[in-house]
Design an enzyme around this catalytic site. Structure first.
Site, PDB file in Angstrom:
ATOM      1  N   ARG A 149      35.872  28.504  33.535  1.00  0.00           N
ATOM      2  CA  ARG A 149      36.550  29.502  32.717  1.00  0.00           C
ATOM      3  C   ARG A 149      37.403  28.804  31.662  1.00  0.00           C
ATOM      4  NH1 ARG A 149      37.365  31.341  38.127  1.00  0.00           N
ATOM      5  NH2 ARG A 149      36.088  33.183  38.607  1.00  0.00           N
ATOM      6  N   LYS A 174      41.150  32.222  39.738  1.00  0.00           N
ATOM      7  CA  LYS A 174      41.177  33.677  39.839  1.00  0.00           C
ATOM      8  C   LYS A 174      41.389  34.110  41.286  1.00  0.00           C
ATOM      9  CE  LYS A 174      38.670  37.612  37.886  1.00  0.00           C
ATOM     10  NZ  LYS A 174      37.431  38.033  37.195  1.00  0.00           N
TER      11      LYS A 174
END
Length: 213
Positions: A149, A174
């Protein structure tokens, strides 16, 4: 009216503290909320109104409408919190800026040649002490080779890189989890060359280089 005594800045601190106590980090949201409070106070506002929320959300004028919508949504959440402790607070209607960001139906896939050109261009970036070109070239290479990411490589530390077993440790991602990301052998050489550059970089020069971005 507690908020009337605390002011918008006190409400900002209180709202963020309440959310963070539940485990939310709110790094970006915290910065955006601070900007809104500064804007509102500089405009003479002591509580949230639809007009002040809309004026802030629609900045900058050249931004995408979806960005305006997201900004107003953030203010609406803050206004709902403030309305519980200051009845003067106006929660803006949800349909003032109805724009929504829509993801493309299919992602854009970079060809190998385009990735190589991007990395080569990064290596030619101007730099005071030489850190910027290596940083961006390594960063783009990691994106291409690992699929991490966008913000994950930015938080990597030296101890997260294991070039012996070809694995990166991505921490606190996350949902607060950590995971291992395998490294392709082609990433070893750039990663090794980056380490000495960062290690020997004088601290003051490194801060100057990064702050000049």
């Amino acid at each position: 009216m507690l908020l009337a005594r605390l002011g918008l800045r006190g409400g900002e601190v209180s709202a963020l503290a309440a959310r963070r106590a539940l485990g939310h980090k709110l790094l970006l949201l915290g910065r955006l909320l601070q900007r809104f409070v500064v804007f509102a106070e500089s405009s003479g506002a002591t509580f949230i109104t639809t007009e002040i929320a809309l004026a802030w959300a629609m900045q900058p004028a050249e931004a995408q409408p979806a960005q305006w919508t997201n900004g107003l949504a953030m203010v609406r959440r803050f206004a709902r919190y403030c309305s519980a402790i200051d009845p003067r607070t106006v929660v803006p209607p949800p349909d003032l800026l109805p724009h929504r960001y829509r993801r493309p139906s299919s992602p854009y896939i970079y060809r190998d040649e385009a990735i190589i050109r991007l990395i080569d261009a990064a290596k030619r970036l101007p730099s005071t002490v030489g850190l910027r070109p290596q940083t961006y070239a390594t960063l783009f290479g990691l994106y291409a080779a690992t699929g991490m990411r966008c913000n994950e490589p930015l938080r990597l530390d030296r101890d997260d890189t294991d070039l012996v077993d070809s694995v990166l440790t991505v921490r606190d991602t996350k949902f607060g989890k950590s995971r291992y990301v395998p490294l392709h052998p082609s990433t070893h050489r750039p990663s090794r060359s980056m380490r000495p550059a960062v290690t020997v970089m004088p601290e003051s020069a490194e801060r100057h280089e990064i702050s000049s971005e």
